[in-house]
Enzyme design. Structure first.
Site, PDB file in Angstrom:
ATOM      1  N   SER A 152       3.204  -2.073  10.375  1.00  0.00           N
ATOM      2  CA  SER A 152       4.647  -2.199  10.611  1.00  0.00           C
ATOM      3  C   SER A 152       5.214  -3.588  10.309  1.00  0.00           C
ATOM      4  O   SER A 152       6.064  -4.094  11.038  1.00  0.00           O
ATOM      5  CB  SER A 152       4.979  -1.771  12.043  1.00  0.00           C
ATOM      6  OG  SER A 152       4.530  -0.444  12.254  1.00  0.00           O
ATOM      7  N   GLU A 201      -6.860   5.313   7.476  1.00  0.00           N
ATOM      8  CA  GLU A 201      -6.577   6.712   7.104  1.00  0.00           C
ATOM      9  C   GLU A 201      -7.774   7.317   6.376  1.00  0.00           C
ATOM     10  O   GLU A 201      -8.071   8.503   6.539  1.00  0.00           O
ATOM     11  CB  GLU A 201      -5.291   6.772   6.264  1.00  0.00           C
ATOM     12  CG  GLU A 201      -4.066   6.555   7.143  1.00  0.00           C
ATOM     13  CD  GLU A 201      -2.892   5.878   6.455  1.00  0.00           C
ATOM     14  OE1 GLU A 201      -2.839   5.837   5.217  1.00  0.00           O
ATOM     15  OE2 GLU A 201      -2.014   5.372   7.190  1.00  0.00           O
ATOM     16  N   ASN A 208       0.874  -1.176   0.000  1.00  0.00           N
ATOM     17  CA  ASN A 208       0.000   0.000   0.000  1.00  0.00           C
ATOM     18  C   ASN A 208       0.908   1.223   0.000  1.00  0.00           C
ATOM     19  O   ASN A 208       1.503   1.557   1.019  1.00  0.00           O
ATOM     20  CB  ASN A 208      -0.896  -0.017   1.252  1.00  0.00           C
ATOM     21  CG  ASN A 208      -1.684   1.268   1.408  1.00  0.00           C
ATOM     22  OD1 ASN A 208      -1.772   2.063   0.475  1.00  0.00           O
ATOM     23  ND2 ASN A 208      -2.248   1.477   2.594  1.00  0.00           N
ATOM     24  N   TRP A 209       1.013   1.841  -1.177  1.00  0.00           N
ATOM     25  CA  TRP A 209       1.965   2.941  -1.303  1.00  0.00           C
ATOM     26  C   TRP A 209       1.433   4.270  -0.751  1.00  0.00           C
ATOM     27  O   TRP A 209       2.159   5.271  -0.765  1.00  0.00           O
ATOM     28  CB  TRP A 209       2.372   3.118  -2.770  1.00  0.00           C
ATOM     29  CG  TRP A 209       3.362   2.081  -3.230  1.00  0.00           C
ATOM     30  CD1 TRP A 209       3.964   1.130  -2.448  1.00  0.00           C
ATOM     31  CD2 TRP A 209       3.868   1.896  -4.550  1.00  0.00           C
ATOM     32  NE1 TRP A 209       4.817   0.364  -3.209  1.00  0.00           N
ATOM     33  CE2 TRP A 209       4.777   0.818  -4.509  1.00  0.00           C
ATOM     34  CE3 TRP A 209       3.643   2.534  -5.768  1.00  0.00           C
ATOM     35  CZ2 TRP A 209       5.453   0.367  -5.639  1.00  0.00           C
ATOM     36  CZ3 TRP A 209       4.320   2.088  -6.890  1.00  0.00           C
ATOM     37  CH2 TRP A 209       5.217   1.022  -6.830  1.00  0.00           C
ATOM     38  N   LYS A 210       0.168   4.309  -0.373  1.00  0.00           N
ATOM     39  CA  LYS A 210      -0.415   5.548   0.164  1.00  0.00           C
ATOM     40  C   LYS A 210      -0.116   6.715  -0.804  1.00  0.00           C
ATOM     41  O   LYS A 210      -0.091   6.508  -2.006  1.00  0.00           O
ATOM     42  CB  LYS A 210       0.096   5.812   1.574  1.00  0.00           C
ATOM     43  CG  LYS A 210      -0.068   4.576   2.461  1.00  0.00           C
ATOM     44  CD  LYS A 210       0.175   4.830   3.905  1.00  0.00           C
ATOM     45  CE  LYS A 210      -0.021   3.526   4.672  1.00  0.00           C
ATOM     46  NZ  LYS A 210      -0.034   3.698   6.105  1.00  0.00           N
ATOM     47  N   GLU A 229      -5.891  -4.348  10.568  1.00  0.00           N
ATOM     48  CA  GLU A 229      -4.829  -3.365  10.785  1.00  0.00           C
ATOM     49  C   GLU A 229      -5.110  -2.591  12.065  1.00  0.00           C
ATOM     50  O   GLU A 229      -5.862  -1.591  12.036  1.00  0.00           O
ATOM     51  CB  GLU A 229      -4.768  -2.387   9.604  1.00  0.00           C
ATOM     52  CG  GLU A 229      -4.401  -3.032   8.291  1.00  0.00           C
ATOM     53  CD  GLU A 229      -3.738  -2.036   7.334  1.00  0.00           C
ATOM     54  OE1 GLU A 229      -2.679  -2.372   6.808  1.00  0.00           O
ATOM     55  OE2 GLU A 229      -4.251  -0.924   7.164  1.00  0.00           O
ATOM     56  N   HIS A 241      -9.667   1.786   4.647  1.00  0.00           N
ATOM     57  CA  HIS A 241      -8.384   1.924   5.360  1.00  0.00           C
ATOM     58  C   HIS A 241      -8.574   2.942   6.487  1.00  0.00           C
ATOM     59  O   HIS A 241      -9.309   3.920   6.330  1.00  0.00           O
ATOM     60  CB  HIS A 241      -7.292   2.388   4.392  1.00  0.00           C
ATOM     61  CG  HIS A 241      -5.923   2.324   5.010  1.00  0.00           C
ATOM     62  ND1 HIS A 241      -5.469   3.292   5.877  1.00  0.00           N
ATOM     63  CD2 HIS A 241      -4.939   1.398   4.919  1.00  0.00           C
ATOM     64  CE1 HIS A 241      -4.247   2.962   6.287  1.00  0.00           C
ATOM     65  NE2 HIS A 241      -3.903   1.820   5.717  1.00  0.00           N
ATOM     66  N   GLY A 275       2.894  -0.946   4.255  1.00  0.00           N
ATOM     67  CA  GLY A 275       3.058   0.453   3.855  1.00  0.00           C
ATOM     68  C   GLY A 275       4.522   0.787   3.629  1.00  0.00           C
ATOM     69  O   GLY A 275       5.105   0.459   2.595  1.00  0.00           O
ATOM     70  N   GLY A 285       2.426   2.446  10.887  1.00  0.00           N
ATOM     71  CA  GLY A 285       3.450   3.489  10.876  1.00  0.00           C
ATOM     72  C   GLY A 285       4.119   3.634  12.236  1.00  0.00           C
ATOM     73  O   GLY A 285       4.644   4.690  12.563  1.00  0.00           O
TER      74      GLY A 285
HETATM   75  P1  PGA Z   1       2.836   0.450   7.634  1.00  0.00           P
HETATM   76  O1  PGA Z   1       1.378   0.733   6.976  1.00  0.00           O
HETATM   77  O2  PGA Z   1       3.317  -0.859   7.056  1.00  0.00           O
HETATM   78  O3  PGA Z   1       3.666   1.614   7.206  1.00  0.00           O
HETATM   79  O4  PGA Z   1       2.632   0.361   9.099  1.00  0.00           O
HETATM   80  C1  PGA Z   1       0.443  -0.287   6.808  1.00  0.00           C
HETATM   81  C2  PGA Z   1      -0.866   0.231   6.249  1.00  0.00           C
HETATM   82  O5  PGA Z   1      -1.301   1.332   6.631  1.00  0.00           O
HETATM   83  O6  PGA Z   1      -1.502  -0.435   5.414  1.00  0.00           O
END
Ligand code: PGA
Length: 256
Positions: A215, A99, A9-11, A169, A97, A236, A175
């Site tokens: 993470s 976010e 997931n490149w956001k 998640e 997600h 991510g 993060g």
């Molecule tokens: P992260 O993000 O691997 O940077 O913790 C995961 C995600 O939000 O899908």
């Protein structure tokens, strides 16, 4: 056997040029014996380029979108429709997600509409669920997960439910410096499978891949994936460099 999926997931990272450089370096690193379905969810602006590169490289990965709207077309400024994604050979779409939920105010009800639209247009939803730190500390994680799953999947036929993927998640692990503990995470994945059984039946719930996200990196991926109900990872930060992401896939493939 459930499908095992490792997804990037490149956001809101990676330009088209960076995507091109990534793909060239990454495709060469995918191990011959790879047993995982590899997904990349780039920003929408890079989907067309990734799709083109992937077609030339005999579809070594599957494309995913990070979001979509539930209508096919219309006056929805800034939105992208399921048919627009299908045109680019996108197979999966991340929905709900944390976010999107926290920053853009997406509710369980909105996520539910998107899930139904994705299924209607033959896109596989990756439905993200997870609790906040406060909810976890209050011992409410199961209640939250149950509600998120129930509302998002209400009214979806069992035959369609087989096409979904769930990504657990925990928001506090995204993060973060530390990921969740694999054994504790396994218990929540087993709980999610129980809820899916309740929403459909055991045979369907057994087929639904449940990914863990938060993470994940080269050092911990094997421990997560060796749990019986953890069927993949949604990654991510550690997916933004071709070498790092390839190393994760190599580490996962070392598991028997
Ligand atoms: P992260 O993000 O691997 O940077 O913790 C995961 C995600 O939000 O899908």
């Amino acid at each position: 056997m459930r499908k095992k999926i490792i997804a990037a997931n490149w956001k809101m990272y990676m330009t088209v040029t960076e995507t091109e450089n990534f793909y060239r370096a990454f495709a060469a690193e995918i191990p011959q014996n790879n047993r995982f379905e590899i997904l990349i969810a780039p920003p929408a602006t890079a989907l067309a380029k990734l799709s083109e590169l992937n077609a030339r490289a005999s579809q070594r990965i599957r494309l995913a979108a990070q979001n979509m709207f539930y209508e096919e077309s219309g006056a929805y400024t800034g939105e992208i429709s399921p048919t627009m994604l299908r045109e680019l050979f996108v197979r999966y779409v991340i929905l709900g997600h944390s976010e999107r939920r926290q920053i853009f105010g997406e509710s369980d009800a909105l996520v539910a509409r998107k899930v139904r639209a994705a299924l209607h247009y033959k896109l596989r939803p990756i439905l993200c669920v997870g609790e906040t730190r406060e909810q976890r500390e209050a011992g409410k994680e199961k209640e939250i997960l149950e509600r998120q799953l129930r509302v998002a999947l209400q009214g979806v036929e069992s035959s369609s439910l087989e096409s979904i993927v769930v990504a657990y998640e925990p928001i506090w692990a995204i993060g973060a410096e530390r990921s969740a503990v694999p054994e504790q995470t396994q218990q929540l994945h087993a709980f999610i499978r129980c809820v899916l059984t309740y929403l459909s039946n055991a045979a369907v719930a057994e087929k639904i891949p449940i990914q863990y996200g938060g993470s994940v990196n080269t050092g911990n991926v094997a421990e997560f994936l060796s749990q019986p109900d953890i069927d993949g990872a949604l990654i991510g930060r550690a997916s933004l460099e071709a070498r790092k992401f390839a190393d994760i896939i190599k580490a996962a493939n070392k598991l028997s």
